[in-house]
Design a protein around this motif. Structure first.
Motif, short mmCIF file in Angstrom:
data_model
loop_
_atom_site.label_atom_id
_atom_site.label_comp_id
_atom_site.label_asym_id
_atom_site.label_seq_id
_atom_site.Cartn_x
_atom_site.Cartn_y
_atom_site.Cartn_z
N GLN A 45 -25.66 64.49 70.06
CA GLN A 45 -24.98 65.49 70.87
C GLN A 45 -25.02 66.76 70.04
O GLN A 45 -24.26 66.90 69.08
CB GLN A 45 -23.54 65.05 71.18
CG GLN A 45 -23.50 63.82 72.09
CD GLN A 45 -22.08 63.35 72.36
OE1 GLN A 45 -21.65 62.37 71.78
NE2 GLN A 45 -21.39 64.04 73.24
N SER B 44 -26.86 64.00 80.81
CA SER B 44 -25.84 65.04 80.81
C SER B 44 -24.67 64.59 81.67
O SER B 44 -24.83 63.81 82.62
CB SER B 44 -26.41 66.37 81.32
OG SER B 44 -26.90 66.24 82.62
N ASN C 42 -24.23 67.62 77.02
CA ASN C 42 -25.57 67.06 76.89
C ASN C 42 -25.67 66.01 75.80
O ASN C 42 -24.91 66.02 74.82
CB ASN C 42 -26.57 68.19 76.58
CG ASN C 42 -26.72 69.14 77.73
OD1 ASN C 42 -27.04 68.72 78.84
ND2 ASN C 42 -26.48 70.42 77.49
N CYS C 43 -26.63 65.12 75.98
CA CYS C 43 -26.83 64.03 75.03
C CYS C 43 -28.32 63.69 75.03
O CYS C 43 -28.94 63.57 76.10
CB CYS C 43 -25.99 62.82 75.48
SG CYS C 43 -26.12 61.37 74.43
N ASP C 44 -28.89 63.54 73.86
CA ASP C 44 -30.30 63.17 73.73
C ASP C 44 -30.41 61.87 72.95
O ASP C 44 -29.59 61.61 72.05
CB ASP C 44 -31.08 64.27 72.99
CG ASP C 44 -31.12 65.55 73.77
OD1 ASP C 44 -30.46 66.52 73.35
OD2 ASP C 44 -31.78 65.58 74.82
N HIS D 19 -21.66 66.20 83.95
CA HIS D 19 -21.18 67.39 84.64
C HIS D 19 -19.76 67.14 85.10
O HIS D 19 -19.48 66.08 85.72
CB HIS D 19 -22.07 67.72 85.85
CG HIS D 19 -23.45 68.14 85.47
ND1 HIS D 19 -24.18 69.04 86.22
CD2 HIS D 19 -24.24 67.82 84.42
CE1 HIS D 19 -25.35 69.24 85.66
NE2 HIS D 19 -25.41 68.52 84.56
N TRP E 24 -20.30 57.39 78.97
CA TRP E 24 -19.56 58.54 78.45
C TRP E 24 -18.10 58.13 78.26
O TRP E 24 -17.51 57.46 79.12
CB TRP E 24 -19.63 59.73 79.41
CG TRP E 24 -20.92 60.46 79.38
CD1 TRP E 24 -22.01 60.25 80.19
CD2 TRP E 24 -21.29 61.52 78.50
NE1 TRP E 24 -23.02 61.12 79.87
CE2 TRP E 24 -22.61 61.92 78.83
CE3 TRP E 24 -20.64 62.20 77.47
CZ2 TRP E 24 -23.28 62.94 78.17
CZ3 TRP E 24 -21.31 63.22 76.80
CH2 TRP E 24 -22.61 63.59 77.17
N CYS F 146 -21.12 60.36 74.10
CA CYS F 146 -22.06 59.54 74.86
C CYS F 146 -22.44 58.34 74.00
O CYS F 146 -22.36 58.40 72.76
CB CYS F 146 -23.29 60.32 75.30
SG CYS F 146 -24.34 60.90 73.98
N HIS G 250 -32.88 62.19 77.93
CA HIS G 250 -31.76 63.14 77.97
C HIS G 250 -30.80 62.74 79.08
O HIS G 250 -31.22 62.36 80.18
CB HIS G 250 -32.30 64.55 78.24
CG HIS G 250 -31.23 65.58 78.39
ND1 HIS G 250 -30.65 66.21 77.31
CD2 HIS G 250 -30.63 66.09 79.49
CE1 HIS G 250 -29.74 67.07 77.75
NE2 HIS G 250 -29.71 67.01 79.06
N ILE H 124 -20.90 71.25 81.38
CA ILE H 124 -22.10 70.42 81.23
C ILE H 124 -22.21 70.00 79.77
O ILE H 124 -22.35 70.83 78.88
CB ILE H 124 -23.37 71.18 81.66
CG1 ILE H 124 -23.27 71.59 83.12
CG2 ILE H 124 -24.61 70.29 81.44
CD1 ILE H 124 -24.44 72.42 83.62
#
Lengths: 114, 114
Positions: free
Chosen positions: A6, A74, A22-24, A76, A35, A90, A72, A20
Protein backbone atom coordinates in the motif's frame (compact mmCIF):
# COMPACT_ATOMS: atom_id res chain seq x y z
CA UNK A 1 10.10 -9.01 -0.05
CA UNK A 2 6.78 -7.26 0.37
CA UNK A 3 4.16 -9.15 -1.58
CA UNK A 4 1.33 -6.76 -0.74
CA UNK A 5 2.00 -3.04 -0.95
CA UNK A 6 0.00 0.00 0.00
CA UNK A 7 2.13 2.80 -1.33
CA UNK A 8 0.14 5.68 0.14
CA UNK A 9 0.68 5.84 3.90
CA UNK A 10 -2.01 8.49 4.28
CA UNK A 11 -4.94 10.09 2.47
CA UNK A 12 -7.18 13.05 3.30
CA UNK A 13 -10.62 13.47 1.75
CA UNK A 14 -13.48 15.90 2.27
CA UNK A 15 -16.67 14.55 3.76
CA UNK A 16 -19.10 13.48 1.05
CA UNK A 17 -16.38 12.91 -1.54
CA UNK A 18 -15.01 9.59 -2.76
CA UNK A 19 -12.07 7.94 -0.99
CA UNK A 20 -9.93 5.62 -3.10
CA UNK A 21 -7.43 3.39 -1.35
CA UNK A 22 -5.02 1.40 -3.45
CA UNK A 23 -3.21 -1.89 -3.00
CA UNK A 24 -0.74 -3.69 -5.26
CA UNK A 25 0.46 -7.27 -5.04
CA UNK A 26 3.24 -9.22 -6.67
CA UNK A 27 2.15 -12.85 -6.34
CA UNK A 28 -0.11 -13.79 -9.26
CA UNK A 29 -1.23 -16.88 -7.34
CA UNK A 30 -3.15 -14.81 -4.78
CA UNK A 31 -6.83 -15.54 -5.30
CA UNK A 32 -8.65 -13.87 -2.42
CA UNK A 33 -8.38 -10.35 -1.17
CA UNK A 34 -9.78 -8.59 1.88
CA UNK A 35 -9.93 -5.09 3.26
CA UNK A 36 -9.83 -4.36 6.97
CA UNK A 37 -10.37 -1.14 8.89
CA UNK A 38 -8.55 -0.38 12.10
CA UNK A 39 -9.31 2.26 14.71
CA UNK A 40 -6.67 3.20 17.31
CA UNK A 41 -6.37 0.74 20.21
CA UNK A 42 -8.69 -1.73 18.50
CA UNK A 43 -8.11 -4.80 16.37
CA UNK A 44 -8.79 -4.63 12.64
CA UNK A 45 -12.37 -5.28 11.57
CA UNK A 46 -13.33 -6.94 8.31
CA UNK A 47 -14.85 -4.65 5.69
CA UNK A 48 -15.18 -6.33 2.34
CA UNK A 49 -13.58 -9.07 0.27
CA UNK A 50 -13.24 -10.15 -3.33
CA UNK A 51 -12.39 -13.40 -5.03
CA UNK A 52 -10.16 -13.49 -8.08
CA UNK A 53 -13.05 -14.75 -10.18
CA UNK A 54 -14.69 -11.34 -9.82
CA UNK A 55 -13.53 -7.86 -10.69
CA UNK A 56 -15.92 -5.93 -8.46
CA UNK A 57 -17.73 -6.39 -5.17
CA UNK A 58 -20.06 -3.89 -3.58
CA UNK A 59 -21.38 -3.52 -0.05
CA UNK A 60 -23.21 -0.32 0.68
CA UNK A 61 -20.80 2.61 0.49
CA UNK A 62 -17.85 0.28 -0.04
CA UNK A 63 -16.77 -1.16 -3.39
CA UNK A 64 -13.64 -3.16 -4.08
CA UNK A 65 -12.25 -3.41 -7.60
CA UNK A 66 -9.76 -6.03 -8.70
CA UNK A 67 -7.54 -5.74 -11.77
CA UNK A 68 -5.77 -9.08 -12.03
CA UNK A 69 -3.65 -8.18 -15.03
CA UNK A 70 -2.26 -5.17 -13.16
CA UNK A 71 -2.17 -7.03 -9.83
CA UNK A 72 -3.99 -4.11 -8.31
CA UNK A 73 -7.02 -3.66 -6.15
CA UNK A 74 -8.72 -0.59 -4.83
CA UNK A 75 -11.30 0.23 -2.21
CA UNK A 76 -13.77 3.00 -2.98
CA UNK A 77 -15.76 4.63 -0.22
CA UNK A 78 -18.54 6.93 -1.34
CA UNK A 79 -19.72 9.13 0.16
CA UNK A 80 -16.93 9.37 2.71
CA UNK A 81 -17.93 10.11 6.30
CA UNK A 82 -15.86 11.34 9.26
CA UNK A 83 -16.41 7.95 10.96
CA UNK A 84 -14.51 6.35 8.11
CA UNK A 85 -11.30 7.92 9.41
CA UNK A 86 -9.12 4.92 10.26
CA UNK A 87 -6.22 2.86 8.96
CA UNK A 88 -7.17 0.55 6.11
CA UNK A 89 -5.28 -2.66 5.41
CA UNK A 90 -5.54 -4.86 2.36
CA UNK A 91 -4.69 -8.55 2.65
CA UNK A 92 -4.23 -11.36 0.17
CA UNK A 93 -4.22 -15.11 0.36
CA UNK A 94 -3.75 -18.09 -1.91
CA UNK A 95 -1.01 -19.70 -3.93
CA UNK A 96 2.05 -20.86 -2.03
CA UNK A 97 0.99 -18.79 0.98
CA UNK A 98 -1.90 -21.16 1.41
CA UNK A 99 -5.60 -20.54 1.47
CA UNK A 100 -5.80 -19.30 5.04
CA UNK A 101 -2.51 -17.49 5.43
CA UNK A 102 -2.92 -13.79 4.79
CA UNK A 103 -0.29 -11.32 3.73
CA UNK A 104 -1.13 -7.80 4.84
CA UNK A 105 -0.09 -4.48 3.43
CA UNK A 106 1.34 -1.73 5.62
CA UNK A 107 -1.92 0.20 5.72
CA UNK A 108 -3.21 3.59 4.57
CA UNK A 109 -4.40 6.13 7.13
CA UNK A 110 -7.58 7.78 5.86
CA UNK A 111 -8.70 11.08 7.29
CA UNK A 112 -12.14 12.33 6.29
CA UNK A 113 -12.45 16.04 6.91
CA UNK A 114 -15.79 17.44 8.04
CA UNK B 1 -21.79 -12.96 20.88
CA UNK B 2 -18.38 -12.54 22.52
CA UNK B 3 -15.55 -11.55 20.25
CA UNK B 4 -11.86 -12.41 20.41
CA UNK B 5 -10.32 -11.33 23.70
CA UNK B 6 -6.67 -10.84 24.53
CA UNK B 7 -4.84 -10.32 27.79
CA UNK B 8 -3.14 -8.35 29.03
CA UNK B 9 -4.02 -5.26 27.04
CA UNK B 10 -0.67 -3.71 27.91
CA UNK B 11 2.55 -5.28 29.11
CA UNK B 12 5.75 -3.53 30.05
CA UNK B 13 8.70 -5.81 30.70
CA UNK B 14 12.42 -5.56 31.15
CA UNK B 15 14.78 -6.78 28.48
CA UNK B 16 15.66 -10.41 29.07
CA UNK B 17 12.44 -11.38 30.83
CA UNK B 18 9.91 -13.87 29.45
CA UNK B 19 6.34 -12.83 28.64
CA UNK B 20 3.14 -14.74 27.93
CA UNK B 21 0.31 -13.28 25.90
CA UNK B 22 -3.10 -14.89 25.90
CA UNK B 23 -5.81 -15.13 23.28
CA UNK B 24 -9.38 -16.38 23.69
CA UNK B 25 -10.87 -16.94 20.23
CA UNK B 26 -14.52 -16.86 19.29
CA UNK B 27 -16.21 -20.06 20.40
CA UNK B 28 -16.37 -22.58 17.57
CA UNK B 29 -13.67 -20.95 15.48
CA UNK B 30 -11.20 -23.62 14.48
CA UNK B 31 -8.53 -21.34 13.04
CA UNK B 32 -6.39 -19.04 15.17
CA UNK B 33 -3.70 -16.60 14.07
CA UNK B 34 -1.08 -14.48 15.79
CA UNK B 35 0.21 -11.31 14.13
CA UNK B 36 2.59 -8.59 15.18
CA UNK B 37 2.35 -4.92 14.28
CA UNK B 38 5.44 -2.88 14.91
CA UNK B 39 5.31 0.91 14.87
CA UNK B 40 4.56 2.15 11.35
CA UNK B 41 4.45 -1.35 9.92
CA UNK B 42 1.74 -3.63 8.63
CA UNK B 43 0.55 -6.83 10.22
CA UNK B 44 3.29 -9.44 10.29
CA UNK B 45 2.08 -13.06 10.31
CA UNK B 46 3.57 -15.10 13.14
CA UNK B 47 1.75 -18.42 13.47
CA UNK B 48 -1.46 -20.17 12.41
CA UNK B 49 -3.37 -22.98 14.09
CA UNK B 50 -6.12 -24.93 12.34
CA UNK B 51 -7.95 -27.65 14.27
CA UNK B 52 -5.69 -30.55 15.12
CA UNK B 53 -3.27 -29.92 12.25
CA UNK B 54 0.34 -29.03 12.88
CA UNK B 55 0.60 -25.24 13.21
CA UNK B 56 2.20 -23.11 10.52
CA UNK B 57 5.07 -21.50 12.42
CA UNK B 58 6.74 -20.01 9.38
CA UNK B 59 6.33 -16.43 10.60
CA UNK B 60 7.93 -16.77 14.01
CA UNK B 61 10.96 -14.43 13.90
CA UNK B 62 13.25 -16.46 16.15
CA UNK B 63 13.34 -19.48 18.43
CA UNK B 64 12.61 -17.15 21.33
CA UNK B 65 9.02 -17.11 20.12
CA UNK B 66 6.65 -20.02 20.64
CA UNK B 67 2.92 -20.52 20.77
CA UNK B 68 0.55 -23.21 21.77
CA UNK B 69 -3.15 -23.77 21.56
CA UNK B 70 -4.66 -25.97 24.19
CA UNK B 71 -7.84 -27.94 23.57
CA UNK B 72 -8.35 -26.22 20.26
CA UNK B 73 -9.37 -23.02 22.01
CA UNK B 74 -7.21 -20.67 24.09
CA UNK B 75 -3.77 -19.83 22.74
CA UNK B 76 -0.67 -18.50 24.45
CA UNK B 77 2.19 -16.74 22.68
CA UNK B 78 5.42 -16.88 24.68
CA UNK B 79 8.43 -14.67 24.07
CA UNK B 80 11.55 -15.70 25.94
CA UNK B 81 14.44 -13.38 26.80
CA UNK B 82 12.63 -10.37 25.38
CA UNK B 83 14.54 -7.80 23.34
CA UNK B 84 13.66 -4.17 22.67
CA UNK B 85 12.86 -5.01 19.03
CA UNK B 86 10.06 -7.28 20.31
CA UNK B 87 8.13 -4.14 21.31
CA UNK B 88 4.96 -4.14 19.21
CA UNK B 89 1.23 -4.77 19.30
CA UNK B 90 0.51 -8.49 19.19
CA UNK B 91 -2.82 -9.29 17.57
CA UNK B 92 -4.74 -12.52 17.68
CA UNK B 93 -7.46 -13.44 15.21
CA UNK B 94 -9.79 -16.38 14.77
CA UNK B 95 -11.93 -17.61 11.94
CA UNK B 96 -14.22 -20.41 10.92
CA UNK B 97 -12.90 -21.52 7.53
CA UNK B 98 -16.09 -23.41 6.74
CA UNK B 99 -17.98 -20.13 6.90
CA UNK B 100 -15.62 -17.87 5.04
CA UNK B 101 -12.25 -16.24 4.88
CA UNK B 102 -12.80 -13.36 7.28
CA UNK B 103 -10.72 -13.20 10.40
CA UNK B 104 -12.00 -11.63 13.58
CA UNK B 105 -9.34 -9.78 15.51
CA UNK B 106 -8.90 -9.14 19.19
CA UNK B 107 -7.92 -5.69 20.49
CA UNK B 108 -4.26 -6.68 20.78
CA UNK B 109 -1.63 -6.66 23.49
CA UNK B 110 0.78 -3.74 23.42
CA UNK B 111 4.18 -5.06 24.54
CA UNK B 112 6.89 -2.63 25.57
CA UNK B 113 10.34 -3.97 26.35
CA UNK B 114 12.48 -1.51 28.30
Amino acid sequence: DQQVKQNSPSLSVQEGRISILNCDYTNSMFDYFLWYKKYPAEGPTFLISISSIKDKNEDGRFTVFLNKSAKHLSLHIVPSQPGDSAVYFCAASGGTSGTYKYIFGTGTRLKVLA
Amino acid sequence: GAGVSQSPSNKVTEKGKDVELRCDPISGHTALYWYRQSLGQGLEFLIYFQGNSAPDKSGLPSDRFSAERTGGSVSTLTIQRTQQEDSAVYLCASSNPSQGYEQYFGPGTRLTVT
